[in-house]
Design a protein around this motif. Structure first.
Motif, PDB file in Angstrom:
ATOM      1  N   PRO A  83     -31.822  14.142 -28.263  1.00 60.62           N
ATOM      2  CA  PRO A  83     -30.603  13.497 -27.769  1.00 60.62           C
ATOM      3  C   PRO A  83     -29.336  14.027 -28.444  1.00 60.62           C
ATOM      4  N   ALA A  84     -29.511  14.638 -29.620  1.00 52.51           N
ATOM      5  CA  ALA A  84     -28.336  15.090 -30.369  1.00 52.51           C
ATOM      6  C   ALA A  84     -27.644  16.298 -29.740  1.00 52.51           C
ATOM      7  N   ILE A  85     -28.274  16.927 -28.745  1.00 54.21           N
ATOM      8  CA  ILE A  85     -27.566  18.049 -28.124  1.00 54.21           C
ATOM      9  C   ILE A  85     -26.602  17.557 -27.040  1.00 54.21           C
ATOM     10  N   GLN A  86     -26.559  16.244 -26.831  1.00 60.13           N
ATOM     11  CA  GLN A  86     -25.605  15.695 -25.870  1.00 60.13           C
ATOM     12  C   GLN A  86     -24.726  14.648 -26.571  1.00 60.13           C
ATOM     13  N   ASP A  87     -23.659  14.260 -25.874  1.00 61.21           N
ATOM     14  CA  ASP A  87     -22.712  13.323 -26.478  1.00 61.21           C
ATOM     15  C   ASP A  87     -22.976  11.901 -25.974  1.00 61.21           C
ATOM     16  N   PHE A  88     -23.624  11.101 -26.815  1.00 67.81           N
ATOM     17  CA  PHE A  88     -23.933   9.723 -26.437  1.00 67.81           C
ATOM     18  C   PHE A  88     -22.899   8.724 -26.970  1.00 67.81           C
ATOM     19  N   ALA A  89     -21.820   9.223 -27.556  1.00 71.39           N
ATOM     20  CA  ALA A  89     -20.816   8.302 -28.119  1.00 71.39           C
ATOM     21  C   ALA A  89     -20.299   7.301 -27.078  1.00 71.39           C
ATOM     22  N   PRO A  90     -19.973   7.742 -25.849  1.00 69.73           N
ATOM     23  CA  PRO A  90     -19.438   6.756 -24.887  1.00 69.73           C
ATOM     24  C   PRO A  90     -20.470   5.699 -24.495  1.00 69.73           C
ATOM     25  N   VAL A  91     -21.747   6.078 -24.368  1.00 67.25           N
ATOM     26  CA  VAL A  91     -22.784   5.093 -24.018  1.00 67.25           C
ATOM     27  C   VAL A  91     -22.924   4.076 -25.151  1.00 67.25           C
TER      28      VAL A  91
END
Ligand code: SF4
Length: 235
Positions: A83-91
């Motif tokens: 999952p760290a290769i994508q930006d989950f900050a907004p979720v």
């Protein structure tokens, strides 16, 4: 922001690590920078499955988590793939605003600022049997990024004696991290039944090995979901 999502499922129980047994909705990201020899999530790793990954907006991911959980705040686990290769900050921001808790499991090969927004960061460096090599400098970057998280732990899957000795070295590098050891499951085909006795034997071997060493730092856990459902996906 568009995310590549292999699957969103639950609620079910978390089967591994420090949150074992906890009701959880899983968001499995598509894509990984590793190719572990015994990966049990190839449908979220290999590009041949890319066509099955849904491009979803942050809001669409969040709407699905909320639907599955009936709007009741629980723990959301970000897994993969990596999952760290994508930006989950907004979720994470959307979920936290509604009282949900977030966990993430990653091998520690990519550091992300949003690690600091997590309740639980599980760093799972891969031992030699995986065929991958850990970059410990990047792993340390992940630890720094996760400083704001409520808890950060290390989890290592053990297949053999070489992995076991490697785990001891890994713990010596970061003795402050709570450590979870888990016997590896070589039967990763979702359509093949698992042999419960073989899983128990592996757990017994690892437990005996750790106790014989008088090494009392780690907690040793099975993969609870494999004991219950075998290698079936989406449970
Ligand atoms: Fe599979 Fe995890 Fe290894 Fe990626 S890091 S290949 S998801 S086991």
């Amino acid at each position: 922001m568009t995310l590549r999502i292999a699957e969103i499922f639950g609620p079910t129980i978390q089967g591994e690590g420090p949150l074992i047994g906890e009701p959880t909705v899983f968001v499995r990201a598509g894509g990984c920078d590793y190719r572990c020899s015994w990966c049990d999530s190839l449908h979220a790793v290999e590009s041949q499955y890319r066509h099955t990954w849904a491009p979803m907006t942050d809001q669409a991911v969040w709407d699905e988590v909320r639907r599955l959980s009936g709007g009741q705040p629980l723990t959301v686990s970000l897994s993969g793939g990596n999952p760290a290769i994508q930006d989950f900050a907004p979720v994470i921001a959307l979920g936290r605003a509604e009282g949900y808790r977030f966990a993430c499991e990653t091998q520690g090969s990519v550091a992300r600022p949003w690690f600091a927004d997590l309740d639980t960061l599980v760093l799972s460096p891969k031992p030699p049997s995986s065929g991958e090599t850990v970059d410990w400098a990047v792993f340390a970057d992940c630890l720094s990024a996760g400083k704001g998280a409520r808890q950060v732990v290390m989890k290592i899957v053990i297949f053999d004696e070489t992995d076991y000795q490697w785990a001891k070295d890994a713990h010596a590098r970061h003795p402050q991290l709570p450590l979870y050891l888990q016997p590896g499951n070589p039967e990763v085909d979702p359509d093949s039944p698992v042999d419960p006795q073989s899983l128990a034997d592996r757990l017994g071997w690892l437990t005996d090995r750790v106790m014989a060493d008088g090494w009392f730092a780690p907690r040793i856990l099975p993969q609870l979901h494999v004991l219950i459902w075998g290698n079936k996906r989406g449970v």
